[in-house]
Write a protein that holds these residues in place. Structure first.
Motif, PDB file in Angstrom:
ATOM      1  N   MET A  92       0.831  -1.206   0.000  1.00  0.00           N
ATOM      2  CA  MET A  92       0.000   0.000   0.000  1.00  0.00           C
ATOM      3  C   MET A  92       0.863   1.253   0.000  1.00  0.00           C
ATOM      4  N   LYS A  93       1.936   1.225   0.794  1.00  0.00           N
ATOM      5  CA  LYS A  93       2.803   2.409   0.869  1.00  0.00           C
ATOM      6  C   LYS A  93       3.492   2.654  -0.476  1.00  0.00           C
ATOM      7  N   TYR A  94       3.927   1.557  -1.132  1.00  0.00           N
ATOM      8  CA  TYR A  94       4.542   1.710  -2.447  1.00  0.00           C
ATOM      9  C   TYR A  94       3.541   2.225  -3.473  1.00  0.00           C
ATOM     10  N   LEU A  95       2.279   1.902  -3.252  1.00  0.00           N
ATOM     11  CA  LEU A  95       1.256   2.337  -4.204  1.00  0.00           C
ATOM     12  C   LEU A  95       0.775   3.753  -3.902  1.00  0.00           C
ATOM     13  N   GLY A  96       1.334   4.357  -2.867  1.00  0.00           N
ATOM     14  CA  GLY A  96       1.006   5.754  -2.572  1.00  0.00           C
ATOM     15  C   GLY A  96      -0.216   5.941  -1.685  1.00  0.00           C
TER      16      GLY A  96
END
Lengths: 229, 295
Positions: free
Chosen positions: B203-207
């Protein structure tokens, strides 16, 4: 688009530099291979470009703006312009192919209608529309990476950062994946790929930035893979 | 965060609760037990306070007149005191008869005549407000013709000591139980976070924003806290209802009737619900906090 100026990175507790005095520019719409041995600093550079962390020294700017100065909202907006692709795919096991790709839209608040429209398009582009109901465990490595690429491109990002995207697939599949990246690049998306895959680099004749022990040793506009990797 | 994100988070919270049903049930039960004990203490405390207040408001000042006192003058003096609501004179012969009745042997007291009756005339004085008992008693003590003044101050003092002790115990136990419940929720949510650590990373990588990542866990914790509080309130209500009914059936003196009014019980049960929900929400926020640090 991206400017890296005199960037050095040293991890806490380590005396050695992962990156040392790196300076390079990535233009809009460029296709760049970052090559080098394991530990050369390729992944570290990608992470700095994603602003997963800040460099120990030096400056990275995106369209003239210092990444280090971004506040929370600006950082989110910046990351939302980037698609990330990983060597280990990082797909969610409990979600189907469709759901994994849809996830990229859902986490940034796209409507279900927008998701239903964009996901099949992205899956068609990577040739996996007919596998949309499958779970990652039911797919080959190459197919899983295609899902990863579909997830990275479904939001139509300005930049795709890929860390060893062909590291876990056979050479034929690796070539297909690279051709996929090249096709995405043709639509105007900037692509930066860290890789070991010398065959691909040679074949695609794109810009090659070679790192050695954290330093840029070569930046060739239409390069191939040089040296023992 | 827009409506789509909110809807997505709600769905994720429900999915997570369904996926970890047993864990969620254990947490809910543990929160319910903590809050139930806490609520029990609150009810006990409310009842002790109620009894003390009842006793205080029924306190009667017994004024024993001196043997040579001018009873009529003393009566009018007592009646003119501002804090006094009612003055009843129990003449010495009436006092003797009452004592005989109270001891269950009226005949024994027939040996006393008005001449050798050892009892003095007594005034039963009631004040307007419980808080005025001691000041009124002091004023009466200074009046001419007054021998002794008694208003059961020892009992009141003991009751106040019990209330203070119960309050301290209540505060300490509440704090312990409250912290216990928070740590439980933190532990359970942390398990849930760990189970979804990979997803959070993606989720964090996906912004995804921190708020977006946090919301399903926040909802999960809040729901567990609220359900625990509802369960605690229900069980406590049933137990208290049965207990207070049986106490009332025992036909105890009026001042030992349990608290039943909604004005007194409402804040306690409302407090349990609010506290449970807050514990769940706060616990979940603490649990997820360290997974959301940005570099």
């Amino acid at each position: 688009m991206l400017n890296v100026k005199e960037v050095s990175q040293r991890y806490p507790g380590s005396k050695q530099y992962a990156l040392q005095d790196i300076t390079l520019t990535v233009g809009s719409g460029e296709f760049v291979f970052l090559v080098g041995q394991s530990g050369a600093g390729k992944s570290t550079l990608l992470r700095l470009l994603f602003r997963e962390y800040l460099p120990s020294s030096g400056l990275i700017t995106y369209r003239g703006r210092n990444l280090a100065r971004f506040n929370g909202r600006e950082l989110l907006n910046y990351r939302r312009k980037i698609g990330m692709v990983f060597q280990d795919f990082r797909l969610l096991k409990q979600k189907t192919v469709f759901e994994n790709v849809a996830f990229a839209l859902e986490v940034v608040g796209h409507s279900p209608q927008a998701v239903r429209k964009a996901v099949p398009e992205a899956l068609a582009q990577v040739g996996l529309l007919d596998r949309r109901h499958a779970f990652p465990a039911e797919l080959s490595g190459g197919e899983q990476q295609r899902v990863g690429i579909a997830r990275a491109m479904v939001r139509k990002p300005q930049l795709i950062l890929a860390d060893e995207p062909t590291g876990n697939v056979d050479p034929d599949t690796a070539l297909q994946l690279m051709e996929l990246f090249a096709a995405i690049n043709k639509t105007g998306t900037t692509i930066v790929i860290a890789t070991h895959a010398s065959d691909m680099v040679d074949r695609l004749r794109q810009r090659v930035v070679q790192l050695e022990r954290g330093r840029v040793v070569r930046d060739d506009k239409r390069g191939g893979y040089v040296g023992e990797l | 965060m827009n409506f789509n994100s909110l809807r997505y988070s709600l769905r994720q919270g429900i999915v997570s609760l369904r996926r970890n049903t047993i864990l969620a049930l254990v947490t809910t039960t543990m929160v319910a037990i903590s809050l139930g004990v806490l609520g029990g203490f609150m009810l006990l405390s409310a009842n002790v306070r109620h009894v003390v207040r009842t006793i205080e408001s029924n306190v009667e000042i017994a004024v024993f007149a001196a043997m040579d006192a001018d009873v009529t003058a003393l009566y009018s003096q007592l009646s003119t005191l501002q804090s006094v609501r009612e003055v009843i004179l129990v003449p010495r012969d009436e006092g003797l008869r009452e004592l005989g009745l109270a001891l269950g042997d009226a005949e024994l007291f027939q040996v006393f005549t008005p001449q050798n009756n050892p009892l003095p005339d007594v005034f039963r004085v009631r004040v307007r407000a419980a808080a005025e008992v001691s000041s009124a008693a002091e004023a009466i003590r200074g009046m001419p013709g007054v021998d002794t003044v008694d208003y059961g101050e020892e009992i009141v003092a003991q009751l106040l000591a019990i209330t203070r002790w119960a309050s301290s115990l209540f505060v300490a136990t509440s704090a312990l139980l409250g912290f216990g419940a928070i740590f439980l929720v933190i532990a359970i949510i942390r398990l849930s976070v760990m189970a979804r650590q990979e997803e959070i990373g993606v989720m964090k990588y996906l912004g995804a924003s921190n708020g977006f990542i946090r919301l399903p866990f926040f909802l999960e914790g809040t729901v567990m806290g609220l359900l625990g509080a509802l369960l605690a309130s229900l069980v406590l209500w049933l137990l208290y209802d049965a207990l207070s009914a049986s106490v009332q059936n025992m036909a105890l003196p009026l001042l030992l009737t349990p608290v039943t009014g909604i004005a007194l019980l409402g804040p306690i049960f409302g407090g349990i619900l609010i506290l449970g929900t807050a514990v769940g929400a706060f616990g979940s926020l603490l649990a997820i906090r360290r997974y959301l640090h940005d570099h």
